[in-house]
Design a protein around this motif. Structure first.
Motif, PDB file in Angstrom:
ATOM      1  N   GLY A   1      23.940  49.577 -36.824  1.00 55.27           N
ATOM      2  CA  GLY A   1      24.796  48.654 -37.557  1.00 55.27           C
ATOM      3  C   GLY A   1      25.956  49.402 -38.169  1.00 55.27           C
TER       4      GLY A   1
ATOM      5  N   THR B   1      31.754  44.211 -45.237  1.00 55.35           N
ATOM      6  CA  THR B   1      31.053  43.458 -44.198  1.00 55.35           C
ATOM      7  C   THR B   1      30.080  44.390 -43.487  1.00 55.35           C
ATOM      8  OG1 THR B   1      32.983  42.052 -43.888  1.00 55.35           O
ATOM      9  CG2 THR B   1      31.353  42.072 -42.109  1.00 55.35           C
TER      10      THR B   1
ATOM     11  N   THR C   1      27.595  44.620 -40.253  1.00 57.57           N
ATOM     12  CA  THR C   1      27.317  44.016 -38.952  1.00 57.57           C
ATOM     13  C   THR C   1      26.052  44.638 -38.388  1.00 57.57           C
ATOM     14  OG1 THR C   1      29.683  43.694 -38.590  1.00 57.57           O
ATOM     15  CG2 THR C   1      28.252  43.522 -36.652  1.00 57.57           C
ATOM     16  N   TRP C   2      25.066  43.789 -38.086  1.00 59.47           N
ATOM     17  CA  TRP C   2      23.785  44.228 -37.540  1.00 59.47           C
ATOM     18  C   TRP C   2      23.401  43.296 -36.402  1.00 59.47           C
ATOM     19  CZ3 TRP C   2      21.086  48.512 -37.948  1.00 59.47           C
ATOM     20  CH2 TRP C   2      19.756  48.537 -37.542  1.00 59.47           C
TER      21      TRP C   2
ATOM     22  N   VAL D   1      25.710  40.370 -35.750  1.00 58.87           N
ATOM     23  CA  VAL D   1      25.926  39.376 -36.803  1.00 58.87           C
ATOM     24  C   VAL D   1      26.576  40.063 -38.010  1.00 58.87           C
ATOM     25  CG1 VAL D   1      24.834  37.708 -38.343  1.00 58.87           C
ATOM     26  CG2 VAL D   1      23.931  38.045 -36.032  1.00 58.87           C
ATOM     27  N   ALA D   2      27.754  39.581 -38.397  1.00 60.83           N
ATOM     28  CA  ALA D   2      28.483  40.130 -39.539  1.00 60.83           C
ATOM     29  C   ALA D   2      28.176  39.312 -40.788  1.00 60.83           C
ATOM     30  CB  ALA D   2      29.982  40.121 -39.259  1.00 60.83           C
ATOM     31  N   ARG D   3      27.885  40.010 -41.876  1.00 62.69           N
ATOM     32  CA  ARG D   3      27.570  39.359 -43.151  1.00 62.69           C
ATOM     33  C   ARG D   3      28.270  40.095 -44.288  1.00 62.69           C
ATOM     34  NH1 ARG D   3      22.449  39.764 -40.586  1.00 62.69           N
ATOM     35  NH2 ARG D   3      21.509  37.741 -40.203  1.00 62.69           N
TER      36      ARG D   3
END
Length: 151
Positions: free
Chosen positions: A33, A56, A58-59, A62-64
């Protein structure tokens, strides 16, 4: 010569705004990530610095949004810091007077080992190795000082 830049006062050195890039590698599963964001070290009224990180993460595609808050308080020795979680629990000591420091932190059955290196006046790095029954990770964070703006 070690190649690291000694820092006589870690709190004075860290104060300000830093661009942050972090990679997170899961050694057990092979996933990777990435975190991109900023860390701001602002002065606390009682002394020390408030570390506020936002960006942000990202894993697995999926970016959160992600945030983290720590407190860097004056350490026991001159120029060092006592790093605490936002709620005041101890995290680790930090002494960059040689330009490099290794810290440890137990977390339940897992163990965190962090290596901090100062590369020059505007760049530093942390590498955390997290090992235990719940985690098998390497987190590498690169910090680059952002230029101060006036106005």
């Amino acid at each position: 010569m070690s190649g690291f830049r000694p820092v006589p006062d870690v709190l004075a050195h860290l104060a300000g705004r830093w661009r942050v890039t972090r990679t997170v590698r899961d050694l057990a599963g092979g996933e990777e990530g990435r975190f991109d964001g900023t860390t701001v070290f602002s002065r606390l009224p009682e002394g020390g610095l408030l570390h506020e990180e936002s960006g942000t993460f990202t894993w697995q595609g999926v970016a959160r949004p992600a945030t983290r808050t720590l407190r860097f308080l004056p350490g026991h020795a001159p120029g060092t810091a006592d790093v605490r979680f936002a709620d005041g629990r101890p995290f680790h000591e930090l002494d960059l007077t040689s330009g490099r420091y290794v810290a440890g932190h137990p977390c339940a059955a897992d163990h965190y080992r962090g290596e901090f290196t100062v590369l020059d006046a505007d760049h530093w790095r942390t590498v955390w190795r997290v090992a235990g029954p719940a985690k098998d990770l390497v987190l590498t964070t690169e910090y680059a000082r952002e230029a101060e703006t006036t106005g």
